[in-house]
Design a protein around this motif. Structure first.
Motif, PDB file in Angstrom:
ATOM      1  N   LEU A 116       0.202   1.807   3.926  1.00 57.30           N
ATOM      2  CA  LEU A 116      -0.818   0.761   3.996  1.00 57.30           C
ATOM      3  C   LEU A 116      -0.231  -0.587   3.602  1.00 57.30           C
ATOM      4  O   LEU A 116      -0.477  -1.608   4.272  1.00 57.30           O
ATOM      5  CB  LEU A 116      -1.994   1.126   3.090  1.00 57.30           C
ATOM      6  CG  LEU A 116      -3.057   0.039   2.878  1.00 57.30           C
ATOM      7  CD1 LEU A 116      -3.726  -0.335   4.191  1.00 57.30           C
ATOM      8  CD2 LEU A 116      -4.101   0.490   1.862  1.00 57.30           C
ATOM      9  N   PHE A 117       0.572  -0.622   2.549  1.00 54.35           N
ATOM     10  CA  PHE A 117       1.108  -1.903   2.106  1.00 54.35           C
ATOM     11  C   PHE A 117       2.288  -2.364   2.957  1.00 54.35           C
ATOM     12  O   PHE A 117       2.587  -3.561   2.989  1.00 54.35           O
ATOM     13  CB  PHE A 117       1.493  -1.818   0.632  1.00 54.35           C
ATOM     14  CG  PHE A 117       0.303  -1.799  -0.281  1.00 54.35           C
ATOM     15  CD1 PHE A 117      -0.392  -2.959  -0.539  1.00 54.35           C
ATOM     16  CD2 PHE A 117      -0.149  -0.622  -0.845  1.00 54.35           C
ATOM     17  CE1 PHE A 117      -1.504  -2.963  -1.358  1.00 54.35           C
ATOM     18  CE2 PHE A 117      -1.255  -0.609  -1.669  1.00 54.35           C
ATOM     19  CZ  PHE A 117      -1.943  -1.784  -1.924  1.00 54.35           C
ATOM     20  N   GLU A 171       2.487   8.320  -0.069  1.00 58.55           N
ATOM     21  CA  GLU A 171       3.149   7.856   1.140  1.00 58.55           C
ATOM     22  C   GLU A 171       2.166   7.102   2.035  1.00 58.55           C
ATOM     23  O   GLU A 171       2.528   6.095   2.659  1.00 58.55           O
ATOM     24  CB  GLU A 171       3.750   9.046   1.890  1.00 58.55           C
ATOM     25  CG  GLU A 171       4.905   9.718   1.147  1.00 58.55           C
ATOM     26  CD  GLU A 171       5.436  10.911   1.903  1.00 58.55           C
ATOM     27  OE1 GLU A 171       4.850  11.244   2.963  1.00 58.55           O
ATOM     28  OE2 GLU A 171       6.419  11.514   1.447  1.00 58.55           O
ATOM     29  N   LEU A 172       0.931   7.596   2.110  1.00 55.15           N
ATOM     30  CA  LEU A 172      -0.079   6.890   2.896  1.00 55.15           C
ATOM     31  C   LEU A 172      -0.395   5.533   2.291  1.00 55.15           C
ATOM     32  O   LEU A 172      -0.581   4.545   3.010  1.00 55.15           O
ATOM     33  CB  LEU A 172      -1.347   7.741   2.990  1.00 55.15           C
ATOM     34  CG  LEU A 172      -1.215   9.079   3.724  1.00 55.15           C
ATOM     35  CD1 LEU A 172      -2.531   9.835   3.670  1.00 55.15           C
ATOM     36  CD2 LEU A 172      -0.778   8.870   5.154  1.00 55.15           C
ATOM     37  N   LEU A 173      -0.453   5.472   0.963  1.00 54.38           N
ATOM     38  CA  LEU A 173      -0.702   4.190   0.307  1.00 54.38           C
ATOM     39  C   LEU A 173       0.458   3.234   0.533  1.00 54.38           C
ATOM     40  O   LEU A 173       0.265   2.035   0.755  1.00 54.38           O
ATOM     41  CB  LEU A 173      -0.933   4.411  -1.186  1.00 54.38           C
ATOM     42  CG  LEU A 173      -1.460   3.225  -1.997  1.00 54.38           C
ATOM     43  CD1 LEU A 173      -2.823   2.781  -1.471  1.00 54.38           C
ATOM     44  CD2 LEU A 173      -1.545   3.575  -3.471  1.00 54.38           C
ATOM     45  N   ALA A 207      -8.052  -4.311   3.913  1.00 55.62           N
ATOM     46  CA  ALA A 207      -9.160  -3.889   4.775  1.00 55.62           C
ATOM     47  C   ALA A 207      -8.870  -4.219   6.236  1.00 55.62           C
ATOM     48  O   ALA A 207      -9.222  -3.457   7.149  1.00 55.62           O
ATOM     49  CB  ALA A 207     -10.453  -4.562   4.318  1.00 55.62           C
ATOM     50  N   TYR A 208      -8.222  -5.348   6.475  1.00 58.11           N
ATOM     51  CA  TYR A 208      -7.820  -5.734   7.829  1.00 58.11           C
ATOM     52  C   TYR A 208      -6.859  -4.697   8.415  1.00 58.11           C
ATOM     53  O   TYR A 208      -6.975  -4.318   9.594  1.00 58.11           O
ATOM     54  CB  TYR A 208      -7.177  -7.116   7.761  1.00 58.11           C
ATOM     55  CG  TYR A 208      -6.657  -7.658   9.077  1.00 58.11           C
ATOM     56  CD1 TYR A 208      -7.468  -8.438   9.893  1.00 58.11           C
ATOM     57  CD2 TYR A 208      -5.350  -7.414   9.489  1.00 58.11           C
ATOM     58  CE1 TYR A 208      -6.991  -8.948  11.092  1.00 58.11           C
ATOM     59  CE2 TYR A 208      -4.866  -7.919  10.681  1.00 58.11           C
ATOM     60  CZ  TYR A 208      -5.687  -8.691  11.478  1.00 58.11           C
ATOM     61  OH  TYR A 208      -5.195  -9.183  12.663  1.00 58.11           O
ATOM     62  N   ARG A 225      -0.100  -2.563  -8.490  1.00 57.23           N
ATOM     63  CA  ARG A 225       1.367  -2.589  -8.592  1.00 57.23           C
ATOM     64  C   ARG A 225       1.998  -2.706  -7.210  1.00 57.23           C
ATOM     65  O   ARG A 225       2.966  -3.437  -7.019  1.00 57.23           O
ATOM     66  CB  ARG A 225       1.848  -1.318  -9.302  1.00 57.23           C
ATOM     67  CG  ARG A 225       3.348  -1.151  -9.335  1.00 57.23           C
ATOM     68  CD  ARG A 225       3.756  -0.184 -10.422  1.00 57.23           C
ATOM     69  NE  ARG A 225       2.978   1.025 -10.409  1.00 57.23           N
ATOM     70  CZ  ARG A 225       3.267   2.091  -9.669  1.00 57.23           C
ATOM     71  NH1 ARG A 225       4.304   2.070  -8.853  1.00 57.23           N
ATOM     72  NH2 ARG A 225       2.529   3.189  -9.743  1.00 57.23           N
ATOM     73  N   ARG A 226       1.463  -1.979  -6.254  1.00 60.99           N
ATOM     74  CA  ARG A 226       2.010  -2.065  -4.893  1.00 60.99           C
ATOM     75  C   ARG A 226       1.620  -3.379  -4.223  1.00 60.99           C
ATOM     76  O   ARG A 226       2.383  -3.919  -3.422  1.00 60.99           O
ATOM     77  CB  ARG A 226       1.526  -0.870  -4.062  1.00 60.99           C
ATOM     78  CG  ARG A 226       2.027   0.461  -4.605  1.00 60.99           C
ATOM     79  CD  ARG A 226       1.411   1.633  -3.881  1.00 60.99           C
ATOM     80  NE  ARG A 226       1.722   2.878  -4.534  1.00 60.99           N
ATOM     81  CZ  ARG A 226       2.804   3.603  -4.279  1.00 60.99           C
ATOM     82  NH1 ARG A 226       3.675   3.185  -3.379  1.00 60.99           N
ATOM     83  NH2 ARG A 226       3.039   4.739  -4.916  1.00 60.99           N
TER      84      ARG A 226
END
Length: 588
Positions: free
Chosen positions: A361-362, A356-358, A402-403, A519-520
Motif C-alpha cells: 500500500l505504501f 506485505e500488503l501494508l 485512500a486514493y 511508521r511506514r
C-alpha cells in the motif's frame, strides 16, 4: 525438499538433524539470555516514560471528550466518568508491567528465532549468520516497539477521542443508559464470574493432559515421517522447538482459559441489560459453560458434545440445542473432513502476509504521490503538515492511502476479480490466500463490499476521476473546485460518490490508528518532499534559463543600438551585472 521414504530413512534423517537442532537451540538460548536484559530495559524504560509522561494528559483529555461527546447522554456520561476512573488509575501499573513482560519475551525469543532462520534454505554464510543474526536487529526492533507505542498513545488515542468528541449521533438522538437495569446486569455479571471462572478452570485442567499428549503424538509423528510442519526444511527447527515448548503452550492455554472465563462470565451483565431480563442472564451463564466446552473440544479434536445444557438466552434467537448431553452444534466441514497436513501446509505457504500488503500500500502511495505532486494536486503545505508531530495532514495521511486503495478497487472491478487485484495485475487477494484472523476481516470484507458497489455503479471515466480526487481532497472542498472536475450529472449520483468517499476515508482512518501505519507513512513523506524539491528545482532552473536568455538578448540589443561603441558595451555590461545581481527581477 522431498521427505525421506521409509522408516529407517526417516529415523536416520531425524538422528542426523538432532545435533544441529540442539546446537542451534543452545546458541539461540545464549543469545537470548545475553540480549534479554538489554531489550527488556529499552522497552520497559521507553514505554514507561511514555505512559507516565502522557498519563496526566490522557486523564484530562478523556474526561474533556466524555463531557463534550454528542453521542452520549448525560446519565451515560456520568456512568462512564465513574468507570473510566478505574481504568485510568490501573493503566500505568498494567502498562508498565506489560512492557516489562513484553520486553523480556521479545528480547529472548527474537534472537532465538533469528538463529534458526539463519540456516534456512537459500541462505549463505550460515555459520556467521547464525551467530550475528538476531543481535543488532533485535536492538533496532526494540526501539521500533517503543516508537510504535508512542504512535498508539499519542496519535491513535487522540484520533479516537476526537471522533468521540465531535461525532454526531446517527439518528440525532444520543446513546443513553437505562439505570433500572444496571443493578440486575451487575448482579448477573458477578454471578457469571463466580460460576464460570472455577468451572472453566476445572474443565481446562481436565482437558490439559489430553491436549499435552495428543499434541506430542501429532508433532512426533510428523517429525519421524517428515509431514505437516516438518515437510519443508525451513520449518523443521520451529516445529522441533514446538515439541520442546509444547508443555508451555498447554500451560498458557490453561491460564488463557482462566483469564477468558472472567470476560465470558461478565458478559452475562451485557445479556441481562440488552434483554432486560435477569433470567436470560442466568441462562447465558449456564450456556456459556457449554459454549466453552464445545469450543475447546473442537480445538483439541475431542468428541463432540457437552454435558452442560445449552439454553436460550436471547428473545429473538432460537436455541442451538435445548437438551443436555446432546450433540453440540454441527462442526463445519473443516472439522469433519480436515485436509491433509501436507496440503494445509502448502496453503499456508502461499498465504499473504498482512505486513506485505501494508508495505505494498505504501509503495503505491509513493508511486501515486509522485504523480500527484508533479500535477500540483498535493501541495507543499500538505507535506509540511504531514511532517509535523503535532498535526498530520489528512491529504497525505488519510487521503493518499485512500486514493491508492480506491485505485485497487477500481482495478479489481474492471478486471472482474473475485478479490482485490494488486498493482502488479497478477497477485489477487482472495478469501483463500488472504491473511487469516478477524483483524484483517475488519478491513477486507468492507473493501470487497465497496468494490462490488463500485462495480455495480458502472462509473464513467469522468466520474472515476471525480471520485478519486474527492477521496484525496475531501478535507479541502475549495481545492476540488480549482481542479475543474466534471461532477456527476444528478444530485443522487453525487450523493452516492460522496458516500463512497466517506466510507473509504473512514476505513483508511481506522487503519491509520494501528501502530505500524505511521511508521511506514514516515517513509513516504520524505520521498514526497524530495519529489517536491525536484519539481521546484526544475521550475527554478527553467526560470533561470529564461532569465539568462533575456539578459543576453537585451545586451545584444543595447550593443547594437550603441553601434558597437565602447560606451555602449560598457553600459550593457553594467546593466547585465545589475540584472544578475537582482536575479532577473527587473525583467518583465
Amino acid at each position: 525438499m522431498e521427505p525421506p521414504r521409509g522408516v529407517w530413512a526417516s529415523l536416520w534423517s531425524f538422528l542426523r538433524f538432532l545435533p544441529f537442532f540442539i546446537g542451534l537451540l543452545l546458541l539461540g538460548t545464549i543469545k537470548g539470555i545475553i540480549l534479554c536484559p538489554l531489550i527488556c530495559l529499552i522497552i520497559s524504560i521507553g514505554n514507561s516514560a511514555v505512559i507516565l509522561g502522557l498519563w496526566p494528559v490522557h486523564c484530562v483529555w478523556t474526561y474533556y471528550c466524555i463531557a463534550r461527546a454528542k453521542l452520549l447522554g448525560p446519565v451515560l456520561k456520568l456512568s462512564l466518568s465513574i468507570c473510566i476512573a478505574v481504568v485510568l488509575i490501573l493503566w500505568p501499573l498494567v502498562g508498565i508491567v506489560g512492557s516489562i513482560l513484553a520486553g523480556a519475551g521479545y528480547g529472548f525469543f527474537a534472537p532465538l528465532s533469528a538463529t534458526f532462520e539463519a540456516v534456512g534454505e537459500g541462505k549463505t554464510g550460515e555459520f556467521l549468520n547464525c551467530i550475528i543474526d538476531g543481535t543488532w536487529s533485535t536492538v533496532q526492533g526494540s526501539f521500533t516497539v517503543v516508537n510504535d507505542f508512542i504512535d498508539v498513545c499519542f496519535h491513535s488515542y487522540f484520533s479516537v477521542m476526537d471522533d468521540l468528541c465531535f461525532q454526531e449521533p446517527p439518528n440525532g438522538k444520543p446513546y443513553e443508559i437505562r439505570l433500572l437495569h444496571i443493578p440486575g446486569g451487575l448482579l448477573a455479571g458477578l454471578l457469571g464470574i463466580i460460576i464460570d471462572m472455577p468451572v472453566v478452570t476445572l474443565v481446562s485442567l481436565y482437558k490439559s493432559p489430553y491436549m499435552l499428549f495428543k499434541g506430542w503424538h501429532r508433532l512426533l509423528h510428523d517429525l519421524i515421517g517428515r509431514e505437516g510442519p516438518f515437510l519443508d526444511t525451513i520449518c523443521v527447527p520451529f516445529a522441533g522447538l514446538a515439541i520442546l515448548l509444547w508443555p508451555l503452550a498447554v500451560i498458557g492455554a490453561v491460564l488463557g482459559s482462566m483469564v477468558s472465563s472472567v470476560f465470558l462470565g461478565a458478559y452475562a451483565a451485557v445479556v441481562t441489560y440488552q434483554e432486560s431480563s435477569i433470567w436470560l442472564g442466568l441462562c447465558y451463564i449456564i450456556s456459556s459453560l457449554s459454549i466453552y466446552d464445545e469450543y475447546s473440544n473442537d480445538i483439541i479434536d475431542m468428541p463432540e458434545g457437552s454435558c452442560f445444557p445449552r439454553l436460550q438466552y436471547r428473545k429473538k434467537e432460537p436455541p442451538l440445542r435445548t437438551s443436555s448431553c446432546a450433540t453440540s452444534f454441527s462442526r463445519p466441514d473443516s472439522f469433519r473432513n480436515p485436509p491433509s497436513r501436507t496440503s494445509s501446509l502448502r496453503n499456508s505457504i502461499i498465504e499473504l502476509n498482512p505486513f506485505e500488503l501494508l508495505e505494498n500500500l505504501f509503495v503505491e502511495c509513493k508511486k501515486h504521490g509522485e504523480l500527484l505532486v508533479a500535477e500540483g494536486v498535493i501541495r507543499p503545505e500538505d507535506i509540511e503538515d504531514a511532517k509535523s508531530s503535532v498535526g498530520c495532514s489528512r491529504v497525505v495521511s488519510i487521503g493518499l492511502p485512500a486514493y491508492c486503495i480506491l485505485q485497487a478497487l477500481q482495478r479489481s472491478a474492471k478486471a472482474n476479480c473475485e478479490g482485490l487485484l494488486l498493482s502488479d495485475n497478477v497477485t489477487e487477494v482472495t478469501a483463500t490466500n488472504r491473511p487469516k484472523g478477524s483483524f484483517f476481516d475488519w478491513f477486507f470484507n468492507p473493501l470487497l463490499i465497496l468494490k462490488e458497489q463500485i462495480k455495480a455503479e458502472n462509473l464513467s471515466e469522468a466520474e472515476e476521476n471525480y471520485l478519486c480526487k474527492l477521496v484525496l481532497l475531501s478535507s479541502h472542498p475549495d481545492r476540488l473546485k480549482i481542479l475543474n472536475l466534471t461532477p456527476p450529472d444528478t444530485e443522487q449520483r453525487r450523493a452516492e460518490l460522496d458516500a463512497f468517499a466517506r466510507r473509504l476515508q473512514g476505513i483508511t482512518k481506522t487503519m491509520s490508528r494501528y501502530p505500524t501505519y505511521r511508521r511506514r507513512l514516515g517513509n513516504v513523506v520524505p520521498f514526497l518532499s524530495d519529489e517536491l524539491a525536484k519539481k521546484n528545482g526544475e521550475i527554478q532552473s527553467v526560470n533561470g534559463s529564461r532569465t539568462a536568455r533575456s539578459i543576453n538578448n537585451f545586451v545584444r540589443m543595447l550593443s547594437q543600438k550603441s553601434f558597437g561603441s565602447r560606451t555602449g558595451h560598457q553600459e550593457a555590461a553594467r546593466y547585465q551585472a545589475k540584472l544578475i545581481a537582482g536575479n532577473g527581477s527587473e525583467i518583465a
